[in-house]
Design an enzyme around this catalytic site. Structure first.
Site, PDB file in Angstrom:
ATOM      1  N   LEU A 131      13.238 -19.654   3.335  1.00 55.64           N
ATOM      2  CA  LEU A 131      14.611 -19.173   3.333  1.00 55.64           C
ATOM      3  C   LEU A 131      14.609 -17.767   3.929  1.00 55.64           C
ATOM      4  O   LEU A 131      13.632 -17.022   3.789  1.00 55.64           O
ATOM      5  CB  LEU A 131      15.176 -19.106   1.904  1.00 55.64           C
ATOM      6  CG  LEU A 131      15.363 -20.424   1.146  1.00 55.64           C
ATOM      7  CD1 LEU A 131      15.858 -20.133  -0.266  1.00 55.64           C
ATOM      8  CD2 LEU A 131      16.323 -21.348   1.869  1.00 55.64           C
ATOM      9  N   ASP A 132      15.710 -17.401   4.582  1.00 59.19           N
ATOM     10  CA  ASP A 132      15.824 -16.042   5.105  1.00 59.19           C
ATOM     11  C   ASP A 132      15.750 -15.033   3.966  1.00 59.19           C
ATOM     12  O   ASP A 132      16.039 -15.351   2.807  1.00 59.19           O
ATOM     13  CB  ASP A 132      17.161 -15.862   5.842  1.00 59.19           C
ATOM     14  CG  ASP A 132      17.221 -16.644   7.141  1.00 59.19           C
ATOM     15  OD1 ASP A 132      16.155 -17.066   7.632  1.00 59.19           O
ATOM     16  OD2 ASP A 132      18.339 -16.831   7.660  1.00 59.19           O
ATOM     17  N   GLN A 133      15.421 -13.806   4.307  1.00 60.04           N
ATOM     18  CA  GLN A 133      15.220 -12.761   3.298  1.00 60.04           C
ATOM     19  C   GLN A 133      16.432 -12.590   2.386  1.00 60.04           C
ATOM     20  O   GLN A 133      16.284 -12.436   1.175  1.00 60.04           O
ATOM     21  CB  GLN A 133      14.909 -11.427   3.994  1.00 60.04           C
ATOM     22  CG  GLN A 133      14.657 -10.286   3.023  1.00 60.04           C
ATOM     23  CD  GLN A 133      14.196  -9.013   3.735  1.00 60.04           C
ATOM     24  OE1 GLN A 133      13.671  -9.069   4.843  1.00 60.04           O
ATOM     25  NE2 GLN A 133      14.398  -7.878   3.105  1.00 60.04           N
ATOM     26  N   THR A 135      18.880 -14.814   1.913  1.00 61.99           N
ATOM     27  CA  THR A 135      19.389 -16.083   1.385  1.00 61.99           C
ATOM     28  C   THR A 135      18.711 -16.377   0.052  1.00 61.99           C
ATOM     29  O   THR A 135      17.502 -16.214  -0.083  1.00 61.99           O
ATOM     30  CB  THR A 135      19.107 -17.236   2.372  1.00 61.99           C
ATOM     31  OG1 THR A 135      19.766 -16.967   3.613  1.00 61.99           O
ATOM     32  CG2 THR A 135      19.591 -18.566   1.819  1.00 61.99           C
ATOM     33  N   ARG A 231      23.318 -20.152   9.909  1.00 60.78           N
ATOM     34  CA  ARG A 231      24.032 -18.949  10.328  1.00 60.78           C
ATOM     35  C   ARG A 231      24.507 -19.058  11.775  1.00 60.78           C
ATOM     36  O   ARG A 231      25.645 -18.728  12.113  1.00 60.78           O
ATOM     37  CB  ARG A 231      23.131 -17.733  10.139  1.00 60.78           C
ATOM     38  CG  ARG A 231      22.668 -17.553   8.701  1.00 60.78           C
ATOM     39  CD  ARG A 231      21.522 -16.555   8.576  1.00 60.78           C
ATOM     40  NE  ARG A 231      21.938 -15.210   8.944  1.00 60.78           N
ATOM     41  CZ  ARG A 231      21.097 -14.177   9.025  1.00 60.78           C
ATOM     42  NH1 ARG A 231      19.803 -14.350   8.787  1.00 60.78           N
ATOM     43  NH2 ARG A 231      21.550 -12.986   9.353  1.00 60.78           N
TER      44      ARG A 231
END
Length: 295
Positions: A131-133, A135, A231
């Site tokens: 997961l993105d930082q 998120t 995104r």
């Protein structure tokens, strides 16, 4: 599924009848009819003495002591699911999955390493997806090599269903839809991605759960797993995530992308039991929902 139990570093399986002593060339095929078996791993274990036969019991050395490879750091983690093979934790916002450079602290890998150490588990850190930082949400880990091979295969074959909750800008004309648009690097911004004809195939399914005056609560399902996929895709159709300034979202109400990995659905790598694991919504997204509903 055959009966099994863990005995220390070994997995004990009860076979229908005494077989395989000594192990014969087709043992792995016979075992594969009873439970999922990564062939190369089984043969390597057998060659190293990691497979034993005792009457109608088969023992496999699946839980050797391992080093975490990350410096343990305390973090109060949400444990969403755990057994001898799998771990699902809820990642908070602002935390990277693993270090991007030497010496980086405060990653989920270090937090999981601390959890393993504090609970007496000598496991390596094996994340199955990222997961993105900024998120939040559920992240799946394999707790041994056997599970890692099987879960990686399930991810490649799109058998791990990832569902996300998001708050996005604007009013949707359609209540559900599919965004099928290839994603590649943005040549003008090294950390950014964009929809481009020469990019990698990317497919995102969305469903509007609640349409509000200025924004919508949306459920998203990934068919592929490209960097920043949700995104990029939502921005591409004119509905950027609230708070996602990199892709055109406003930060007036929220200071990070309003995206949460809410649920993972997959078959257990060994028992094949269907699992549905949820991660609790973070408090800031609950507050955001209240604010959006009151506008």
């Amino acid at each position: 599924m055959m009966e099994w139990k863990r005995k220390g570093e070994w997995l004990e399986l009860s076979l229908p009848h005494p077989v395989w002593k000594p192990l014969h060339p087709r043992a792995v095929e016979e075992l594969s009819a009873l439970l999922p078996v990564p062939r190369k791993l089984f043969l390597r274990l057998a060659s190293q003495g990691g497979v034993r036969v005792q009457g109608n019991k088969l023992l496999m050395h699946l839980f050797p002591e391992e080093k975490a490879s990350f410096v343990p750091e305390y973090q109060d983690l949400e444990i969403c699911y755990e057994d001898d093979f799998c771990l699902v934790v809820g990642k908070p916002a602002g935390m990277s999955i693993h270090p991007a450079e030497a010496g980086q602290k405060g990653t989920l890998a270090s937090a999981v390493a601390f959890y393993y150490a504090s609970t007496g588990q000598a496991c390596a850190i094996r994340h199955i997806h990222r997961l993105d930082q900024d998120t939040t949400g559920a992240v799946l880990y394999a707790k041994n090599e056997w599970a890692h091979v099987l879960l990686d295969e399930a991810m490649r074959e799109k058998r791990i269903d990832r569902r996300y909750a998001a708050f996005v800008e604007g009013i949707f004309r359609a209540k559900r839809g599919t965004i099928d648009a290839p994603i590649g690097r943005d040549r003008h911004h090294s950390g950014k991605r964009r929809v481009t004809p020469g990019g990698d195939a990317a497919v995102t399914h969305y469903r509007v759960l609640k349409q509000m005056k200025r924004a919508a609560q949306v459920e998203l399902e990934l068919e592929t797993g490209r960097t920043h996929q949700i995104r990029v895709h939502l921005s591409h159709i004119g509905h950027p995530l609230i708070g996602d300034s990199l892709y055109g979202g406003s930060t007036a109400l929220f200071k990070r992308q309003a995206l949460h990995g809410e649920r993972l659905e997959f078959d257990h790598p060994v028992t094949r039991e269907p699992l549905s694991v949820q991660a609790s919504w973070p408090q800031d997204m609950l507050v955001l929902l209240d604010r959006l509903q009151s506008l």
